[in-house]
Write a protein that holds these residues in place. Structure first.
Motif, PDB file in Angstrom:
ATOM      1  N   LEU A  65     -12.704  82.173  41.795  1.00  0.00           N
ATOM      2  CA  LEU A  65     -13.944  82.618  40.825  1.00  0.00           C
ATOM      3  C   LEU A  65     -13.424  82.161  39.456  1.00  0.00           C
ATOM      4  O   LEU A  65     -14.380  81.371  38.815  1.00  0.00           O
ATOM      5  CB  LEU A  65     -13.864  84.158  40.665  1.00  0.00           C
ATOM      6  CG  LEU A  65     -14.867  84.780  39.951  1.00  0.00           C
ATOM      7  CD1 LEU A  65     -16.258  84.232  40.401  1.00  0.00           C
ATOM      8  CD2 LEU A  65     -14.798  86.302  39.778  1.00  0.00           C
ATOM      9  N   CYS A  66     -12.376  81.988  38.839  1.00  0.00           N
ATOM     10  CA  CYS A  66     -11.891  81.777  37.645  1.00  0.00           C
ATOM     11  C   CYS A  66     -11.978  80.195  37.555  1.00  0.00           C
ATOM     12  O   CYS A  66     -12.545  79.490  36.416  1.00  0.00           O
ATOM     13  CB  CYS A  66     -10.420  81.981  37.313  1.00  0.00           C
ATOM     14  SG  CYS A  66     -10.057  83.658  37.035  1.00  0.00           S
ATOM     15  N   ILE A  67     -11.539  79.294  38.631  1.00  0.00           N
ATOM     16  CA  ILE A  67     -11.779  77.939  38.673  1.00  0.00           C
ATOM     17  C   ILE A  67     -13.257  77.483  38.722  1.00  0.00           C
ATOM     18  O   ILE A  67     -14.011  76.701  38.105  1.00  0.00           O
ATOM     19  CB  ILE A  67     -10.960  77.336  39.927  1.00  0.00           C
ATOM     20  CG1 ILE A  67      -9.526  77.341  39.647  1.00  0.00           C
ATOM     21  CG2 ILE A  67     -11.381  75.759  40.018  1.00  0.00           C
ATOM     22  CD1 ILE A  67      -8.641  77.027  40.687  1.00  0.00           C
ATOM     23  N   ALA A  68     -14.051  78.334  39.371  1.00  0.00           N
ATOM     24  CA  ALA A  68     -15.471  78.032  39.350  1.00  0.00           C
ATOM     25  C   ALA A  68     -16.204  78.557  38.058  1.00  0.00           C
ATOM     26  O   ALA A  68     -16.924  77.790  37.630  1.00  0.00           O
ATOM     27  CB  ALA A  68     -16.198  79.101  40.452  1.00  0.00           C
ATOM     28  N   SER A  69     -15.648  79.408  37.345  1.00  0.00           N
ATOM     29  CA  SER A  69     -16.118  79.519  36.091  1.00  0.00           C
ATOM     30  C   SER A  69     -16.058  78.507  35.100  1.00  0.00           C
ATOM     31  O   SER A  69     -16.730  78.138  34.160  1.00  0.00           O
ATOM     32  CB  SER A  69     -15.679  80.909  35.419  1.00  0.00           C
ATOM     33  OG  SER A  69     -14.449  80.925  35.180  1.00  0.00           O
ATOM     34  N   VAL A  70     -14.667  77.827  35.225  1.00  0.00           N
ATOM     35  CA  VAL A  70     -14.399  76.692  34.428  1.00  0.00           C
ATOM     36  C   VAL A  70     -15.429  75.559  34.603  1.00  0.00           C
ATOM     37  O   VAL A  70     -15.817  74.876  33.682  1.00  0.00           O
ATOM     38  CB  VAL A  70     -12.765  76.351  34.665  1.00  0.00           C
ATOM     39  CG1 VAL A  70     -12.647  75.101  33.740  1.00  0.00           C
ATOM     40  CG2 VAL A  70     -12.090  77.516  34.199  1.00  0.00           C
ATOM     41  N   GLN A  71     -15.427  75.227  35.907  1.00  0.00           N
ATOM     42  CA  GLN A  71     -16.446  74.119  36.421  1.00  0.00           C
ATOM     43  C   GLN A  71     -17.901  74.600  36.224  1.00  0.00           C
ATOM     44  O   GLN A  71     -18.554  73.706  35.573  1.00  0.00           O
ATOM     45  CB  GLN A  71     -16.416  74.226  37.995  1.00  0.00           C
ATOM     46  CG  GLN A  71     -15.001  73.628  38.598  1.00  0.00           C
ATOM     47  CD  GLN A  71     -15.101  72.049  38.325  1.00  0.00           C
ATOM     48  OE1 GLN A  71     -15.854  71.344  38.151  1.00  0.00           O
ATOM     49  NE2 GLN A  71     -13.565  71.798  37.761  1.00  0.00           N
ATOM     50  N   ALA A  72     -18.328  75.815  36.127  1.00  0.00           N
ATOM     51  CA  ALA A  72     -19.754  76.246  35.658  1.00  0.00           C
ATOM     52  C   ALA A  72     -19.895  75.790  34.207  1.00  0.00           C
ATOM     53  O   ALA A  72     -20.891  75.255  33.568  1.00  0.00           O
ATOM     54  CB  ALA A  72     -19.969  77.460  35.868  1.00  0.00           C
ATOM     55  N   THR A  73     -18.751  76.072  33.392  1.00  0.00           N
ATOM     56  CA  THR A  73     -18.921  75.880  31.978  1.00  0.00           C
ATOM     57  C   THR A  73     -19.025  74.526  31.450  1.00  0.00           C
ATOM     58  O   THR A  73     -19.776  74.251  30.740  1.00  0.00           O
ATOM     59  CB  THR A  73     -17.563  76.716  31.250  1.00  0.00           C
ATOM     60  OG1 THR A  73     -17.581  77.981  31.678  1.00  0.00           O
ATOM     61  CG2 THR A  73     -17.670  76.548  29.732  1.00  0.00           C
ATOM     62  N   ARG A  74     -18.239  73.847  32.189  1.00  0.00           N
ATOM     63  CA  ARG A  74     -18.191  72.173  32.099  1.00  0.00           C
ATOM     64  C   ARG A  74     -19.486  71.826  32.404  1.00  0.00           C
ATOM     65  O   ARG A  74     -20.061  70.905  31.813  1.00  0.00           O
ATOM     66  CB  ARG A  74     -17.208  71.797  33.079  1.00  0.00           C
ATOM     67  CG  ARG A  74     -17.282  70.270  32.616  1.00  0.00           C
ATOM     68  CD  ARG A  74     -16.110  69.302  33.710  1.00  0.00           C
ATOM     69  NE  ARG A  74     -16.709  69.508  35.055  1.00  0.00           N
ATOM     70  CZ  ARG A  74     -17.841  69.215  35.724  1.00  0.00           C
ATOM     71  NH1 ARG A  74     -18.115  68.145  35.018  1.00  0.00           N
ATOM     72  NH2 ARG A  74     -18.027  69.324  36.849  1.00  0.00           N
ATOM     73  N   ARG A  75     -20.158  72.241  33.419  1.00  0.00           N
ATOM     74  CA  ARG A  75     -21.494  71.801  33.723  1.00  0.00           C
ATOM     75  C   ARG A  75     -22.546  72.043  32.949  1.00  0.00           C
ATOM     76  O   ARG A  75     -23.438  71.338  32.700  1.00  0.00           O
ATOM     77  CB  ARG A  75     -21.938  72.079  35.115  1.00  0.00           C
ATOM     78  CG  ARG A  75     -21.075  71.730  36.402  1.00  0.00           C
ATOM     79  CD  ARG A  75     -21.741  70.766  37.482  1.00  0.00           C
ATOM     80  NE  ARG A  75     -22.904  70.971  37.787  1.00  0.00           N
ATOM     81  CZ  ARG A  75     -23.466  71.674  38.920  1.00  0.00           C
ATOM     82  NH1 ARG A  75     -22.900  72.313  39.803  1.00  0.00           N
ATOM     83  NH2 ARG A  75     -24.819  71.830  38.708  1.00  0.00           N
ATOM     84  N   ARG A  76     -22.270  73.607  32.438  1.00  0.00           N
ATOM     85  CA  ARG A  76     -23.448  73.834  31.171  1.00  0.00           C
ATOM     86  C   ARG A  76     -23.271  72.844  30.066  1.00  0.00           C
ATOM     87  O   ARG A  76     -24.241  72.595  29.470  1.00  0.00           O
ATOM     88  CB  ARG A  76     -23.176  75.424  31.039  1.00  0.00           C
ATOM     89  CG  ARG A  76     -23.792  76.161  32.117  1.00  0.00           C
ATOM     90  CD  ARG A  76     -23.760  77.643  31.890  1.00  0.00           C
ATOM     91  NE  ARG A  76     -24.210  77.801  30.676  1.00  0.00           N
ATOM     92  CZ  ARG A  76     -25.780  78.542  30.282  1.00  0.00           C
ATOM     93  NH1 ARG A  76     -26.370  78.043  31.351  1.00  0.00           N
ATOM     94  NH2 ARG A  76     -25.981  78.433  29.157  1.00  0.00           N
ATOM     95  N   PHE A  77     -22.099  72.661  29.673  1.00  0.00           N
ATOM     96  CA  PHE A  77     -21.921  71.944  28.549  1.00  0.00           C
ATOM     97  C   PHE A  77     -22.172  70.519  28.810  1.00  0.00           C
ATOM     98  O   PHE A  77     -22.839  69.773  27.927  1.00  0.00           O
ATOM     99  CB  PHE A  77     -20.175  72.217  28.073  1.00  0.00           C
ATOM    100  CG  PHE A  77     -19.973  71.425  26.748  1.00  0.00           C
ATOM    101  CD1 PHE A  77     -20.504  71.964  25.614  1.00  0.00           C
ATOM    102  CD2 PHE A  77     -19.379  70.164  26.740  1.00  0.00           C
ATOM    103  CE1 PHE A  77     -20.120  71.209  24.270  1.00  0.00           C
ATOM    104  CE2 PHE A  77     -19.154  69.679  25.473  1.00  0.00           C
ATOM    105  CZ  PHE A  77     -19.572  70.163  24.322  1.00  0.00           C
ATOM    106  N   MET A  78     -21.660  69.868  29.786  1.00  0.00           N
ATOM    107  CA  MET A  78     -21.841  68.413  29.844  1.00  0.00           C
ATOM    108  C   MET A  78     -23.114  68.024  30.639  1.00  0.00           C
ATOM    109  O   MET A  78     -23.369  66.741  30.496  1.00  0.00           O
ATOM    110  CB  MET A  78     -20.617  67.785  30.552  1.00  0.00           C
ATOM    111  CG  MET A  78     -19.243  68.106  30.159  1.00  0.00           C
ATOM    112  SD  MET A  78     -19.267  67.150  28.266  1.00  0.00           S
ATOM    113  CE  MET A  78     -19.016  65.365  29.029  1.00  0.00           C
ATOM    114  N   GLY A  79     -23.834  68.834  31.464  1.00  0.00           N
ATOM    115  CA  GLY A  79     -24.711  68.434  32.035  1.00  0.00           C
ATOM    116  C   GLY A  79     -24.471  68.014  33.511  1.00  0.00           C
ATOM    117  O   GLY A  79     -23.411  68.012  33.943  1.00  0.00           O
ATOM    118  N   ASP A  80     -25.351  67.385  34.349  1.00  0.00           N
ATOM    119  CA  ASP A  80     -25.153  67.023  35.473  1.00  0.00           C
ATOM    120  C   ASP A  80     -24.756  65.407  35.737  1.00  0.00           C
ATOM    121  O   ASP A  80     -24.703  64.961  36.641  1.00  0.00           O
ATOM    122  CB  ASP A  80     -26.468  66.991  36.317  1.00  0.00           C
ATOM    123  CG  ASP A  80     -27.632  65.970  35.824  1.00  0.00           C
ATOM    124  OD1 ASP A  80     -27.379  65.505  34.777  1.00  0.00           O
ATOM    125  OD2 ASP A  80     -28.740  66.266  36.380  1.00  0.00           O
TER     126      ASP A  80
END
Length: 102
Positions: A65-80
């Motif tokens: 869950l913590c790693i997924a939250s980091v990945q989601a934050t990166r995707r929200r910031f950097m986009g697809d």
């Protein structure tokens, strides 16, 4: 005298090797659930809460869950990963001077 001290140093250095076989590296990141990352990307309030919980006590929360939250934050910031700042091809009006097509 010099050669004998050299041999002593070489003998000591030769015995410095570890007899145990090298341990395999642990897997760095467990497999992430793409759906979990997508869910966190879609729900910024839950993402914010999960990030806070991971900062405070990451051992109580699942590592996935913590790693997924980091990945989601990166995707929200950097986009697809798609370029969204250039609307079309760039046209050269003068040699060496780029201008954007409107």
């Amino acid at each position: 005298m010099r050669t004998s001290s050299l041999w002593v140093i070489l003998a000591l250095l030769g015995g410095c090797g570890s007899g145990a076989p090298p341990q395999p590296m642990p897997e760095q990141t467990p497999s992430l659930s793409a759906e979990l990352v997508e869910e966190l990307v879609r729900d910024p309030e839950r993402l914010k809460e999960v990030r806070r919980l991971c900062r405070e006590d990451w051992q109580a929360i699942s590592e996935e869950l913590c790693i997924a939250s980091v990945q989601a934050t990166r995707r929200r910031f950097m986009g697809d990963g798609g370029a969204r700042y250039t609307s079309g091809p760039i046209e050269l009006s003068e040699p060496g001077r780029p201008t954007l097509k409107e």
